[in-house]
Structures are given as C-alpha cells and as structure tokens.
Design a protein around this motif. Structure first.
Motif, mmCIF file in Angstrom:
data_model
loop_
_atom_site.group_PDB
_atom_site.id
_atom_site.type_symbol
_atom_site.label_atom_id
_atom_site.label_comp_id
_atom_site.label_asym_id
_atom_site.label_seq_id
_atom_site.Cartn_x
_atom_site.Cartn_y
_atom_site.Cartn_z
ATOM 1 N N TYR A 206 0.952 -1.101 0.045
ATOM 2 C CA TYR A 206 0.056 -0.034 -0.215
ATOM 3 C C TYR A 206 0.738 1.362 -0.001
ATOM 4 N N ARG A 207 0.144 2.317 -0.469
ATOM 5 C CA ARG A 207 0.614 3.773 -0.240
ATOM 6 C C ARG A 207 -0.467 4.563 0.380
ATOM 7 N N SER A 208 -0.025 5.414 1.258
ATOM 8 C CA SER A 208 -1.070 6.204 1.975
ATOM 9 C C SER A 208 -1.300 7.482 1.158
ATOM 10 N N GLY A 209 -2.883 7.446 1.030
ATOM 11 C CA GLY A 209 -3.447 8.760 0.131
ATOM 12 C C GLY A 209 -3.241 9.945 0.705
ATOM 13 N N ASN A 210 -3.704 11.039 0.188
ATOM 14 C CA ASN A 210 -3.576 12.429 0.821
ATOM 15 C C ASN A 210 -4.408 12.361 2.097
ATOM 16 N N ASP A 211 -5.254 11.827 2.164
ATOM 17 C CA ASP A 211 -6.080 11.760 3.342
ATOM 18 C C ASP A 211 -5.650 10.627 4.455
ATOM 19 N N THR B 89 -5.486 7.651 4.386
ATOM 20 C CA THR B 89 -5.997 6.218 4.312
ATOM 21 C C THR B 89 -5.116 5.536 3.034
ATOM 22 N N GLU C 58 -3.777 3.012 0.390
ATOM 23 C CA GLU C 58 -4.256 2.538 -0.973
ATOM 24 C C GLU C 58 -3.939 1.149 -1.208
ATOM 25 N N THR D 66 -3.177 -2.522 -2.426
ATOM 26 C CA THR D 66 -3.221 -3.451 -3.512
ATOM 27 C C THR D 66 -3.062 -4.833 -2.917
#
Length: 231
Positions: free
Chosen positions: A99-104, A106, A108, A110
């Motif tokens: 995963y990578r963290s989104g702007n908020d 949360t 993301e 896979t």
C-alpha cells in the motif's frame, strides 16, 4: 563485609539481572507470548533462521510506536517479492499485499495473494506445507516503483481493515486494534546454514489478533530496503 566484597556481590547481582532479561527488550515493546498449544515465535526464529526475537528485531519500539521503521523501498532492478512462508493464524482466508497512503492518510491497498490454510505444529518440524499453497490468482511479485511503500495482511474472519507495517496506519484504520497498533515485527533474513544475512531480504511476523504472538502470518519480502524514519 568489606567494600571489595560488596562490589563483587553487587556486580554479580547486576550480571544475573541482565542475564535474566530479554536482550533488546524495551519497556515499550509488546510482550510476545504464544497462545495455549501454539508454537513459540522465539523457537521459530531461532530454529528456522538463526535469529533472536529482540536482538535481531529491525523495527523495535523505542518510545512512540509511530517512530518505528515501517516503510520499504525497492532495492534494485526487478520486482519486489512478498510471500507468506508460515500460516498459523485463523483458518479463514488470509490476504496480503502492499500500500501507499493517500492524501488523507488512508492506505491505498493493492492485494497480491490469498490463502485459506493453517499450519500444524508438526509442519514446522518436518517442513510439510511450508510455505502455504496460495489460491488461484495470487502472485508474489509486484513493482511499486521507486517511492516508499508499506505492506499489509488481513484475515476475512476479522472485518476490520487488516494490519499494516506502519502502526500509525493501523491506529487510523483499525478501531479494534487502535489501542495496540504495533502489529508487524520485522527481521533481516538470515540463511541459517551459512549464518549470513540474505541481502535486501526480511522476515515479517504479523499479528492481526490481540494476543501478541506475532506469528499469525509469517512472510518474507525480497528486493527491498527497510527505511528508518529518524532524520
């Protein structure tokens, strides 16, 4: 009692105290213990990898759990390989990925693999059913590019978002585990036969329940560097 004798007694008591303590254990580190009738992480690490549970730990908790090394970066050309190697958690479907963290904030996620299986104690002695067989559609390779990323694991029997290599993400996503968000113990992978570390390879003990045995899913990740969050 003379002064020299008192010094010797004090030194002996100090040595005994240090010898009885777990090396590398810190007050902030979860106290790891297997459940009744379950294998012991200490023995698994020692017997399969020649590792010590605390001395070789690459992401110890020293202060805030949000400060532990928890993200990875690809080490070189080719894909990252992330695969389960021992399955000791719930027998409902296990999942894993990156995963990578989104702007908020949360993650993301896979998903890369799934399996529905649980190793028995005898499997660890004989090597049978290790690693667990992955289900159709699973893959163990992915290419995250050059940016940092985290890893995750989950179990379908616990509908809570799963656990993540970053404790801060666990606390943000998983209400059930927010009070104890440190859920991945990361170790450099060692070839027990030679005693040498395997370059850019790590072993991860995942814990998605609350008993802190850190062996629900044990994984290996290759072609990565563990990033230290400290400046």
């Amino acid at each position: 009692m003379t002064y020299r004798i008192r010094l010797r007694v004090a030194a002996g008591l100090l040595a005994a105290t240090l010898a009885s303590a777990a090396p590398g254990q810190t007050p902030e580190q979860p106290k790891v213990a297997p459940g009744p009738g379950e294998p012991d992480l200490v023995a698994i690490l020692r017997d399969r990898y020649g590792l010590a549970m605390f001395d070789d730990l690459a992401n110890p908790v020293r202060g805030k759990s949000t400060d532990v090394p928890a993200l990875f970066r690809k080490a070189g050309p080719g894909p990252v390989v992330y695969k389960p190697v021992i399955a000791l958690g719930l027998e409902t479907r296990n999942r894993g990925g990156w995963y990578r963290s989104g702007n908020d904030g949360t993650p993301e996620k896979t998903e890369t693999w799934t399996y529905t299986f649980k190793n028995q104690a005898g499997d660890l002695e004989t090597g049978a059913n290790i690693p667990p067989r992955l289900e159709s559609g699973s893959k163990v390779e992915f290419d995250p590019g050059d940016a940092p990323f985290g890893l995750w694991a989950s179990n379908d029997g616990l509908d809570d978002g799963g656990v993540f290599s970053e404790p801060a993400v666990v606390a943000r996503v998983n209400k059930r585990l927010a009070p104890q968000p440190y859920k991945a113990m990361i170790y450099p992978n060692r070839d027990k036969a030679t005693g040498k570390l395997v370059p850019h390879s790590y072993i991860i003990g995942w814990e998605y329940s609350t008993n802190d045995d850190f062996q629900d899913v044990m994984c290996q990740v290759d072609n990565v560097v563990l990033l230290d969050p400290r400046p």
